[in-house]
Design an enzyme around this catalytic site. Structure first.
Site, PDB file in Angstrom:
ATOM      1  N   PHE A  96       9.622  -6.169  11.803  1.00 32.27           N
ATOM      2  CA  PHE A  96      10.928  -5.779  11.262  1.00 32.27           C
ATOM      3  C   PHE A  96      10.790  -4.434  10.557  1.00 32.27           C
ATOM      4  O   PHE A  96      11.241  -4.228   9.446  1.00 32.27           O
ATOM      5  CB  PHE A  96      11.444  -6.875  10.314  1.00 32.27           C
ATOM      6  N   LYS A 103       3.636   1.171  23.685  1.00 33.47           N
ATOM      7  CA  LYS A 103       3.040   1.949  24.794  1.00 33.47           C
ATOM      8  C   LYS A 103       1.517   1.850  24.838  1.00 33.47           C
ATOM      9  O   LYS A 103       0.910   1.784  25.904  1.00 33.47           O
ATOM     10  CB  LYS A 103       3.482   3.418  24.734  1.00 33.47           C
ATOM     11  N   GLU A 129      11.117  -0.662  28.594  1.00 29.45           N
ATOM     12  CA  GLU A 129      11.787   0.647  28.659  1.00 29.45           C
ATOM     13  C   GLU A 129      11.632   1.419  27.341  1.00 29.45           C
ATOM     14  O   GLU A 129      11.472   2.642  27.345  1.00 29.45           O
ATOM     15  CB  GLU A 129      13.274   0.440  28.979  1.00 29.45           C
ATOM     16  N   GLY A 166      11.025   8.283  10.442  1.00 25.53           N
ATOM     17  CA  GLY A 166      10.670   7.110  11.260  1.00 25.53           C
ATOM     18  C   GLY A 166      10.329   7.479  12.697  1.00 25.53           C
ATOM     19  O   GLY A 166      10.334   6.622  13.570  1.00 25.53           O
ATOM     20  N   GLU A 186       4.169   7.598  14.508  1.00 24.07           N
ATOM     21  CA  GLU A 186       3.451   6.326  14.511  1.00 24.07           C
ATOM     22  C   GLU A 186       2.886   6.082  13.110  1.00 24.07           C
ATOM     23  O   GLU A 186       2.730   7.030  12.324  1.00 24.07           O
ATOM     24  CB  GLU A 186       2.283   6.397  15.507  1.00 24.07           C
ATOM     25  N   LYS A 220       2.300   7.025  27.304  1.00 20.08           N
ATOM     26  CA  LYS A 220       3.583   7.018  28.034  1.00 20.08           C
ATOM     27  C   LYS A 220       3.380   7.569  29.447  1.00 20.08           C
ATOM     28  O   LYS A 220       3.920   7.026  30.425  1.00 20.08           O
ATOM     29  CB  LYS A 220       4.626   7.838  27.271  1.00 20.08           C
TER      30      LYS A 220
HETATM   31  N1  HSE Z   1       5.865   8.235  17.652  1.00 18.02           N
HETATM   32  C1  HSE Z   1       6.650   8.219  18.832  1.00 18.02           C
HETATM   33  C2  HSE Z   1       7.218   9.599  19.058  1.00 18.02           C
HETATM   34  C3  HSE Z   1       7.742   7.204  18.704  1.00 18.02           C
HETATM   35  O1  HSE Z   1       7.196  10.400  18.131  1.00 18.02           O
HETATM   36  O2  HSE Z   1       7.667   9.891  20.168  1.00 18.02           O
HETATM   37  C4  HSE Z   1       8.496   6.927  19.967  1.00 18.02           C
HETATM   38  O3  HSE Z   1       7.678   6.409  20.964  1.00 18.02           O
END
Ligand code: HSE
Length: 412
Positions: free
Chosen positions: A14, A99, A123, A181, A184, A199
């Protein structure tokens, strides 16, 4: 799942995305899904929902017959794999945005989906709000794709935008990306290029049918870019973006994650802040372009929600390209044109290059622009040096099909 009126969800996590999912789910009328319980780790953290929504025991979700779908949104990839594999073994469909977990455990996850005949959708793991995986799966359902290239990481794009447009220093821009936000929990995954590599690894499967261990893809981030590099780019009218790309020629596939000079005519030039952009090349359709927010609570939650919705009509990935391209292999044998800034002591020699277009020498900020064999580049000692930065030029990678090359040789 279609015979049930409402899908019951068990959500792990959360944080930024989990909280975002709760909100978008409650603001989206059409989705018949309900969060049954949310499993979290930290008992002491203050949360926006009443205590009864939460549990601290994963088995309350994983072995709960009332829950149809597990939504995994935690950031510890090994704990996530444990949760996801247990859920699949229990016949529960899974939606995840993790990912790293998918890239590192792809073969096992594929096998579990087949063995237990349950879908796993992800996705939200690639470029957040851009529906790239489903497009590669469904629309580009043929072997005519030649390349996928783009900005796959929102945090680094945000940082580079702030450096270029507002002269912000790296640390301040990173702090902003964390506060928003985007980054990571361990931001090294972003700034060192691991996140876009994971990715890219997932995209390789859905674009070309190649399953690649992420260890076999070299990633170079943005931490070594210096004011000299930024100034050089500015003077030329370029921007610098962290670009992930894969290209296919015959059965040969190349995959790279490097900063790249982006010229004003490039579709990625105007993709700024946390936005991601993806250019797809295929033989007949030529170039197509997707863009959208690549990080943040709501953009990622919207992709997760779309996967939950897809489960209501029994959608699953078919991985058709894995069957179409069994011989597809990753290779580092191709020529990349790069700009390399280096100091006198870094050990770089012009003879490492196949061709040299430009050489500039001034002691601490020398640079060379030239073509180098990619294997030579990524195995060089100097690439690890803090006194070196490597930036791909705007020239496309020179990838040739070995079968065609051989045929041309025989003809000659
Ligand atoms: N930390 C990743 C980014 C979050 O900045 O793209 C989304 O996957």
């Amino acid at each position: 799942m279609t015979n049930k009126s409402i899908i019951k969800l068990g959500v792990f996590g959360f944080g930024c995305v989990g909280g975002g999912l709760y909100e978008v789910l409650h603001k989206t009328g059409g989705i018949k899904a309900h969060i049954e319980k949310i499993c979290v780790k930290n008992r002491d953290k203050k949360r926006s929902l009443p205590e009864e929504f939460f549990t601290y025991d994963k088995n309350d979700l994983l072995f709960n017959d009332n829950i149809d779908v597990i939504v995994e949104l935690i950031d510890d990839s090994e704990a996530a794999f444990e949760i996801v594999s247990t859920a699949l073994k229990n016949g529960k469909a899974v939606v995840t945005a993790n990912k790293k977990m998918i890239a590192e455990h792809f073969e096992e996850l594929l096998q579990l989906q087949q063995e237990y005949n349950v879908p796993l959708l992800y996705e939200g793991a690639c470029c957040a709000s851009i529906p790239i995986i489903r497009n590669l799966e469904e629309y580009y359902d043929n072997d005519l794709l030649t390349a996928v290239e783009g900005i796959f990481n929102g945090s680094t794009n945000y940082i580079l935008t702030k450096i270029f447009d507002e002269n912000l220093d790296f640390d301040t821009a990173l702090k902003q990306a964390q506060e928003a936000g985007f980054a990571e929990s361990d931001p090294r995954l972003d700034v060192d290029g691991f996140d876009p590599k994971y990715k890219l690894d997932i995209i390789l499967t859905h674009a070309f049918g190649a399953t690649v261990n992420p260890i076999d893809i070299f990633n170079y981030g943005i931490t070594r870019l210096s004011p000299f590099d930024i100034q050089y780019a500015r003077e030329k009218g370029y921007r610098i973006k962290l670009v992930a790309q894969c290209r296919k020629a015959g059965d040969k596939i190349v995959a790279t994650v490097f900063p790249k000079f982006i010229t004003p005519s490039d579709k990625l030039y105007t993709i700024n802040n946390e936005y991601n952009g993806i250019v797809i090349e295929s033989i007949f359709a030529e170039t197509q372009f997707f863009s959208g927010k690549g990080a943040g609570a709501y953009p990622t939650a919207s992709a997760v929600l779309s996967d939950i919705s897809a489960l209501t009509y029994n959608y699953k990935y078919e991985y058709k390209k894995l069957l179409q391209n069994p011989a597809a292999r990753i290779s580092n044998d191709f020529l990349a044109e790069v700009f390399v800034r280096f100091s006198d002591g870094s050990g770089l020699k012009p003879t490492d290059f196949e061709t040299v277009k430009e050489f500039y020498s001034s002691g601490n900020n020398n640079f060379i622009i030239g073509e180098i064999n990619y294997q030579t580049l990524v195995t060089s000692n100097w690439i690890k040096s803090n006194e070196v930065s490597v930036i791909f030029t705007a020239s496309p990678l020179k990838v040739t099909d070995p079968v065609e090359e051989l045929a041309a040789l025989v003809e000659a």
